[in-house]
Design an enzyme around this catalytic site. Structure first.
Site, PDB file in Angstrom:
ATOM      1  N   GLU A  87       0.692  -1.252   0.041  1.00 31.92           N
ATOM      2  CA  GLU A  87       0.083  -0.042  -0.059  1.00 31.92           C
ATOM      3  C   GLU A  87       0.972   1.125   0.028  1.00 31.92           C
ATOM      4  O   GLU A  87       0.469   2.251  -0.670  1.00 31.92           O
ATOM      5  CB  GLU A  87      -1.040   0.110   1.180  1.00 31.92           C
ATOM      6  CG  GLU A  87      -2.017  -1.300   1.145  1.00 31.92           C
ATOM      7  CD  GLU A  87      -3.152  -0.862   0.076  1.00 31.92           C
ATOM      8  OE1 GLU A  87      -3.184   0.515  -0.230  1.00 31.92           O
ATOM      9  OE2 GLU A  87      -3.711  -1.823  -0.369  1.00 31.92           O
ATOM     10  N   SER A 453     -59.755 -21.667  30.135  1.00 34.07           N
ATOM     11  CA  SER A 453     -59.884 -21.993  31.515  1.00 34.07           C
ATOM     12  C   SER A 453     -58.900 -22.021  32.342  1.00 34.07           C
ATOM     13  O   SER A 453     -58.838 -21.948  33.468  1.00 34.07           O
ATOM     14  CB  SER A 453     -60.423 -23.661  31.708  1.00 34.07           C
ATOM     15  OG  SER A 453     -61.738 -23.741  31.268  1.00 34.07           O
TER      16      SER A 453
END
Length: 797
Positions: A87, A453
């Site tokens: 780089e 219930s």
């Protein structure tokens, strides 16, 4: 000719002067407006949100960026050198700009037609662009980039700049930064990388998507070898090291973090809660969330739900293919691509029938395998193999314990399971549906269904506050109600028939609807609705008519489970929570849940000092304030205080502990000899609960307690269609509950339910409140003469 040369010279001088003047003006006009680069000394790196179980098992990761920020001094020299070599070879020598690179870029711009030319950008410039500028290609942006690079070189050290670069750049496959790249491509830490691996990683950022070693290994190898050459040329490695590294094969492969506990519904609950708390930054700030859910309980819950729904589905017969695919003239790759459009469900792979002949078939699975199926594959369908499937059918296959495969299908029904610690409301297990990949709708927290219930215990408890007891007698007989508009309602018992005068204990054990309706009418609808909000339900969620006695409220499984914790913990309202702690990227705990606890024997509780337990995050839980936070109550999820209140903070007492004991004792009988008798298989005398079913078997429930858990299971269909004849709570939901509790309560001691002060036990074993004992003894006939003395029965009509 001399004139021409003079003119060209003058023009050149003027041009250079003009350019210099323009650059000077641009410099002094742009420089003061450049960003403050010292901000880069304290970068908040984007890191994923991770979720773990209470025992440290990795559950999920959220966020676009996989990044593990690493100090520059912890990055090996060979890795740094590989990046520098490709780089910016002069990185440690230049002032932020590479004049040779710039000159090369200018020359190429002047001599070629390319709009973009290579070269010219140092690592410093790339950092400036990545942090402060866009990727727009323009000379103005390039000039700003150069000025920023110069400014950065003055304010930051070379190592700081390189560290920023190596932690920022993209390496493909969601990996940002060199450490994340090493982990993803090699499953290694940076110090474990070989020279060849370091060079491979250094070559990725140029082409992160199209040139990484997975997407294009040939291109990646060429670039790796070139980087090794560059490293040798710059003196970073020897020629021998270069040749040795170049000879190494490409060993890169995807290394995703392994999910140690598959709990997608819980993971999504965490994500939603974290975004609510911290906004969108929650998923990229590196938070680590530890939940209250244990892996043992969660695995048991998922297995119980899966097995229960599969058993339900097999009871209702083979429906045929899930889909069909035309197999004529298609390649295996084309067929596999079409097959993979189906939802991926672990343990239940999609399979395409390639050919079917008699009692044999060839199937293509969604993982690419092909299998030969025999006649046993059709077991349970009621058909032969060729009668059950044909070529082109897409079905599911289920692997049995003997390693054989049989035809299966995604159940039409769905289920939800939620388990809480009644002491403090900690979530211990949650399953929001059959498969998250097929439906991410979380039925535990979001589905509002009628509990049937299983709601009756709340009505019964309200009656105890009005003077009833488990031994009070109410008539189980036909009754008709007519409203002001003339509408007639004739409630019925689930299985028909009437039992006449019946004790409330027996009525709950046998789940007699008519008794519940008469009881609710007797204590008063308005009173009952007000009282039942003490269990955490909002008043608006409770219907203002007698049908409430049969469980027609629309409630989430989470809210029902929360209500049942009040029974199990002795009458205290706790707040469900599922986040134990949150830590930041430095490992610092930034939030810790200190829940309100029931703690019936805490000194503060025994001393009557519960003042600390009245308010939770602004939600008033005092007797006068119940029901104010309707939004929170409707979902059943609350927001416990983080980093405080004190660890010893107490949950509010919401009902009389004696009422909690009486109803819990009755629910033990539901298991011993009632509608949940199948749960006796657990061989735990501390197990109690209540089944629930709704009209046309649209919903099946079981909510109950045992040991240190309260668990609610719901089974139903998302389209509200019936589950099928006979699919009561005891058949569809209870088996799931039993399977879960069997595993979750291994090693958990029995919970002895001692009567609280003010409870008297009669000679025949019935329990009464102290102040009601004499009255009940006068009203309730003895067991021997019960049938002959029904004229003494207490009938509320």
């Amino acid at each position: 000719m001399l004139k021409i040369i003079k003119c060209l010279t003058v023009l050149t001088v003027l041009g250079i002067s003009g350019l210099a003047l323009g650059l000077t003006i641009a410099y002094f006009s742009i420089m003061p407006n450049l960003p403050d680069v010292t901000e880069l000394k304290r970068v908040d790196w984007q890191m994923p949100l991770t979720v773990y179980s209470s025992d440290g098992k990795f559950i999920a990761e959220f966020g676009e960026n996989r990044r593990y920020p690493t100090r520059i001094e912890d990055i090996p020299a060979q890795t740094k050198n590989a990046v520098i070599a490709i780089e910016d070879a002069h990185f440690y020598k230049h002032i932020g700009l590479d004049w040779r690179g710039i000159a090369r870029a200018v020359w190429l711009t002047a001599t070629t037609r390319d709009e973009r030319v290579p070269g010219g950008s140092t690592i410093t410039q790339q950092v400036a662009r990545n942090f402060f500028l866009s990727n727009e290609y323009s000379y103005f942006r390039k000039f700003k980039e150069m000025l920023l690079a110069l400014k950065m070189e003055r304010e930051l050290s070379k190592d700081e700049i390189l560290g920023l670069y190596l932690n920022k750049i993209f390496f493909g496959n969601r990996a940002y930064g060199i450490a994340a790249a090493a982990d993803f491509y090699y499953g290694k830490k940076l110090e474990e990388l070989s020279l060849a691996e370091s060079a491979t990683l250094a070559g990725i950022p140029k082409f992160p998507s199209s040139g990484n070693p997975l997407s294009n290994p040939e291109r990646s190898m060429i670039r790796r070898n070139y980087i090794l050459q560059r490293m040798a040329k710059e003196g970073f490695i020897s020629e021998a090291e270069m040749r040795s590294a170049q000879a190494e094969p490409n060993t890169a492969k995807a290394h995703e973090q392994i999910t140690e506990l598959h709990a997608p519904y819980l993971a999504e609950m965490v994500r939603i809660e974290m975004v609510r708390r911290y906004g969108e930054k929650a998923t990229d700030s590196g938070f680590k969330v530890t939940t209250t859910v244990s892996s043992k309980d969660q695995l048991a819950a998922q297995s119980a739900v899966r097995n229960g729904l599969m058993q339900y589905d097999r009871r209702h017969g083979w429906r045929g293919a899930e889909a069909t695919i035309d197999v004529t003239g298609k390649s295996e790759a084309e067929l596999l691509k079409a097959l993979r459009q189906r939802p991926r469900i672990g343990g239940l792979p999609a399979a395409l029938m390639l050919s079917v002949s008699g009692n044999s078939a060839k199937a293509l699975l969604d993982d690419g395998r092909t299998l030969a199926l025999g006649p046993s594959a059709a077991d349970g369908t009621g058909k032969s193999l060729s009668g059950a499937v044909k070529a082109g059918d897409v079905v599911r296959l289920q692997e049995l314990s003997n390693k054989t495969m049989r035809l299966a299908q995604i159940p039409r029904a769905q289920a939800a399971l939620v388990s809480l610690d009644p002491e403090d409301g900690a979530l211990r297990a949650v399953v929001g549906g059959f498969a998250y990949s097929a439906s991410n709708f979380n039925r535990v927290t979001t589905a509002k269904r009628q509990p049937g219930s299983s709601f009756k215990p709340f009505v019964y408890t309200a009656s105890f506050e009005r003077g009833y007891s488990p031994s009070s007698i109410v008539l189980d007989a036909p009754v008709v109600f007519k409203d002001r508009k003339g509408n007639v309602w004739r409630p019925k018992n689930d299985r028909g028939g009437f039992m006449g005068p019946i004790r409330l204990r027996e009525a709950l054990v046998q789940s007699r609807n008519l008794v519940s309706v008469r009881l609710l009418d007797g204590i008063g609808m308005n009173y009952a609705r007000d009282y039942i909000t003490r269990f955490g339900f909002s008043k608006d969620s409770l219907p203002a008519n007698l049908s409430m006695a049969l469980g027609t409220a629309s409630l989430t499984p989470m809210s029902v489970a929360r209500g049942y914790t009040v029974f199990a913990n002795g009458g205290y309202l706790v707040d469900p929570y599922f986040i134990r702690s949150i830590t930041d990227t430095n490992g610092t705990v930034v939030a810790y849940t200190h829940p309100k606890r029931a703690c019936a024997l805490c000194p503060e509780r025994l001393a009557g000092d519960v003042s600390k337990a009245v308010v939770v995050d602004g939600f008033d839980l005092s007797a006068d304030g119940l029901g104010k936070n309707d939004t929170a109550q409707n979902t059943g999820m609350f927001d416990p205080a983080f980093v405080g209140p004190p660890v010893t903070a107490l949950a509010p007492q919401t009902i009389d502990p004696r009422n909690a004991f009486l109803i819990s004792d009755m629910m033990l009988d539901v298991v011993r000899r009632g509608t949940a008798v199948e749960a006796k298989v657990l061989n735990r005398p501390d197990i109690g609960g209540k089944t629930g079913s709704t009209n046309d078997h649209r919903d099946a429930w079981f909510s109950g307690f045992g040991g240190n858990l309260v668990t609610t299971v719901w089974v139903g269909r998302d389209d509200f269609k019936p589950l099928g004849y006979g699919e009561y709570g005891g058949r569809a939901a209870l088996p799931i509950w039993i399977d879960f509790m069997r595993a979750a309560l291994v090693g958990v001691p029995l919970k002895n339910m001692e009567p609280p002060a003010g409870i008297i036990k009669s000679a025949n074993g019935d329990y009464f409140k102290e102040e009601q004992y004499d009255l009940e003894m006068m009203q309730v006939p003895s067991d021997e003469s019960f049938q002959q003395q029904t004229e003494q029965a207490y009938d509320i009509f």
